[in-house]
Design a protein around this motif. Structure first.
Motif, PDB file in Angstrom:
ATOM      1  N   ASP A 364       0.825  -1.209   0.000  1.00  0.00           N
ATOM      2  CA  ASP A 364       0.000   0.000   0.000  1.00  0.00           C
ATOM      3  C   ASP A 364       0.858   1.257   0.000  1.00  0.00           C
ATOM      4  O   ASP A 364       0.606   2.201  -0.770  1.00  0.00           O
ATOM      5  N   LEU A 365       1.869   1.285   0.854  1.00  0.00           N
ATOM      6  CA  LEU A 365       2.740   2.462   0.885  1.00  0.00           C
ATOM      7  C   LEU A 365       3.637   2.511  -0.349  1.00  0.00           C
ATOM      8  O   LEU A 365       3.967   3.596  -0.832  1.00  0.00           O
ATOM      9  N   ALA A 366       4.017   1.346  -0.865  1.00  0.00           N
ATOM     10  CA  ALA A 366       4.783   1.330  -2.109  1.00  0.00           C
ATOM     11  C   ALA A 366       3.969   1.919  -3.253  1.00  0.00           C
ATOM     12  O   ALA A 366       4.513   2.590  -4.140  1.00  0.00           O
ATOM     13  N   ALA A 392      10.696   3.142   5.497  1.00  0.00           N
ATOM     14  CA  ALA A 392      10.958   3.438   6.907  1.00  0.00           C
ATOM     15  C   ALA A 392       9.652   3.774   7.631  1.00  0.00           C
ATOM     16  O   ALA A 392       9.460   3.380   8.800  1.00  0.00           O
ATOM     17  N   TRP A 393       8.752   4.489   6.946  1.00  0.00           N
ATOM     18  CA  TRP A 393       7.462   4.795   7.569  1.00  0.00           C
ATOM     19  C   TRP A 393       6.665   3.515   7.797  1.00  0.00           C
ATOM     20  O   TRP A 393       6.019   3.356   8.839  1.00  0.00           O
ATOM     21  N   TRP A 394       6.721   2.571   6.833  1.00  0.00           N
ATOM     22  CA  TRP A 394       6.010   1.313   7.019  1.00  0.00           C
ATOM     23  C   TRP A 394       6.547   0.561   8.246  1.00  0.00           C
ATOM     24  O   TRP A 394       5.779   0.025   9.053  1.00  0.00           O
ATOM     25  N   ARG A 395       7.863   0.531   8.430  1.00  0.00           N
ATOM     26  CA  ARG A 395       8.432  -0.145   9.598  1.00  0.00           C
ATOM     27  C   ARG A 395       7.963   0.517  10.888  1.00  0.00           C
ATOM     28  O   ARG A 395       7.677  -0.166  11.887  1.00  0.00           O
ATOM     29  N   GLY A 407       2.247  -9.184  10.358  1.00  0.00           N
ATOM     30  CA  GLY A 407       2.963  -8.504   9.295  1.00  0.00           C
ATOM     31  C   GLY A 407       2.153  -7.488   8.535  1.00  0.00           C
ATOM     32  O   GLY A 407       2.637  -6.935   7.540  1.00  0.00           O
ATOM     33  N   ARG A 408       0.937  -7.231   8.961  1.00  0.00           N
ATOM     34  CA  ARG A 408       0.089  -6.232   8.326  1.00  0.00           C
ATOM     35  C   ARG A 408      -0.813  -5.607   9.369  1.00  0.00           C
ATOM     36  O   ARG A 408      -0.937  -6.119  10.484  1.00  0.00           O
TER      37      ARG A 408
END
Length: 498
Positions: A364-366, A392-395, A407-408
């Motif tokens: 989604d962020l990609a 980095a924001w996803w992490r 993981g989601r």
């Protein structure tokens, strides 16, 4: 032996190419849908679509970007073509994983990319045959050479597509009869996408008319597409045989083919795209991207906004009349479109869940990073910097919100947390985005730079008479939107638009 213009790859592209003539042929809309279904039937393509694509939640954005990419690849300018090929390769290199049966997929697999090109070629040939105007052998061979040239520009070694047209048909028959599957992506395109297709930006304010038309057209498009697929695949995939479907399909191709006799400016793909992607007030468009003709800026003296405003007024009246004489309930546009606040649930669905699978994860962020990179036409290393900032924001999000450790992030996990997501990583995303948008490096985003990023909302979002954004103002607005509660006439069309 010296090569001639006919021998050089550049001669396969440009205004004189067979592809360019098809690009503005109304029948090609049906062919594109058919080609997309055949692509999705490949297990690797289908898995990549389900895991990474925004075609369910944002189909119009996906269509728009695909058309721009094809026009760049087949246009006159070789430098533009090479840059677009490099961009596509960077995009595809990021798409890999495994499907529900733990089979790996890789969007850079040259055999898979060869199949995608093959579907475009074969569907173009089929559209001519189904509309009663089959291509002669020389034209067909020319078109095949153009698509092979397209494949070669992407950097593949060329062995994935047969050398001759005769060999191609044997390859195609093998793929249809042995390799394709009834994938989940295929079923969504045929039986869900058209039934739930959101309105394009132009029609976003007349949802009743759109819902009524979609209710009628959705099943018809699905039926036409299924009927046009190769019979061996329909049989293997268990796709339904609807009585009269073949007649309906051939009639649709014949009727659409007649549209080519309309004036050229009525059926040009770039003109139609500009029209569909105009904002509801008709004040702007998204067709100003490199590769499309026309500025699309809605300048003073441009008669289109006035005509579109009048057209939309008539459509709203028609919608009101339609509700009076039918039982169809009133359909509303974006809830509270003028209100600044939104619920956490709505923000999750409209903005964070770009792939439409009900969860927030890296794809989604990609997809956000991919859309921003496309809008700003980024090259390396700026593109990688933007992807890295989103990663980095996803992490950071995963560490804060993924309560069950799968993981989601589910909608419930997001809603249960405090939806204040403006941590250090998101601030870094805003900073990197500012640097990428500020092309001249003067620490301000001027009108042209702002237009490149927010082209559909440009007409109404620049505050102040000087039309300049400082770094601080830009970062503040970005964080306000992405933290989840504030609406934005700039960012909503960018991330939440269909």
């Amino acid at each position: 032996m010296t090569d001639t213009a006919e021998d050089r790859p550049e001669s396969l592209f440009g205004r004189d190419s067979q592809f360019h003539r098809f690009f503005n042929d109304p029948r090609w809309a049906l062919a594109m849908v058919r080609a997309t279904v055949l692509e999705a039937a490949h297990p690797q393509v289908g898995a990549a679509l389900m895991d990474n694509s925004t075609f369910v939640a944002h189909p119009w954005r996906r269509l728009h970007n695909t058309l721009i990419s094809l026009q760049r690849m087949f246009g006159d300018d070789d430098q533009t073509r090479q840059r677009e090929a490099a961009r596509l390769n960077r995009l595809h290199a990021r798409l890999h994983g495994s499907d529900a049966r733990h089979r790996p997929y890789d969007a850079m697999d040259p055999h898979v990319r060869g199949w995608v090109v093959a579907t475009l070629f074969e569907s173009s040939v089929t559209m001519c045959r189904l509309s009663g105007q089959p291509l002669d052998q020389s034209t067909m061979e020319r078109l095949y050479a153009e698509f092979k040239g397209f494949h070669a520009v992407l950097g593949d070694d060329g062995g994935q597509l047969p050398a001759t047209l005769i060999e191609f048909w044997s390859y195609y028959d093998h793929m249809v009869e042995e390799e394709l599957e009834n994938t989940e992506a295929l079923r969504i395109i045929l039986y869900k996408l058209f039934d739930h297709l959101p309105a394009p930006p132009l029609l976003d304010g007349v949802p009743t008319i759109w819902a009524a038309g979609r209710t009628l057209a959705g099943p018809v498009i699905g039926t036409i597409t299924v009927a046009s697929l190769p019979e061996p695949f329909r049989r293997r995939a268990g796709l339904p045989e609807i009585p009269g479907a073949q007649t309906l399909m051939q009639g649709a191709y014949l009727a659409t083919g007649l549209a080519r006799f309309l004036p050229d400016n009525w059926i040009r793909t770039d003109s139609l795209t500009e029209l569909l992607f105009r904002s509801p007030d008709g004040s702007d468009s998204s067709a100003g991207s490199r590769g499309f003709a026309g500025s699309g800026r809605g300048n003073l003296g441009d008669p289109q906004p006035v005509a579109l405003t009048a057209l939309r007024g008539r459509m709203k009246q028609a919608g009101a009349l339609f509700r009076l004489v039918t039982s169809l309930p009133e359909q509303r546009g974006p809830a509270g479109a003028s209100a600044p606040e939104r619920s956490a649930d709505e923000f999750f669905t409209a903005v964070l869940d770009q792939t439409g699978d009900g969860y927030l994860d890296w794809p989604d962020l990609a997809a956000m990073a991919r859309e921003l990179s496309s809008r700003l036409d980024l090259d390396e290393p700026e593109e990688t910097k933007l992807y890295d900032a989103f990663a980095a924001w996803w992490r950071e999000l995963q560490a804060a919100l993924d309560i069950d450790g799968d993981g989601r992030v589910s909608k419930d996990e997001y809603a249960a947390a405090v939806p204040s997501l403006a941590g250090p990583a998101l601030i870094r995303v805003a900073e990197v985005l500012f640097d990428a948008t500020d092309k001249d490096g003067d620490e301000f985003i001027d009108a042209d730079e702002y237009r490149a990023l927010f082209r559909r909302a440009f007409g109404r979002t620049l505050p102040g008479a000087d039309a300049r954004y400082s770094r601080g103002a830009f970062v503040t607005e970005f964080l306000s939107f992405m933290s989840g509660r504030r609406r934005s006439t700039a960012y909503d069309p960018l991330f939440a638009g269909a």
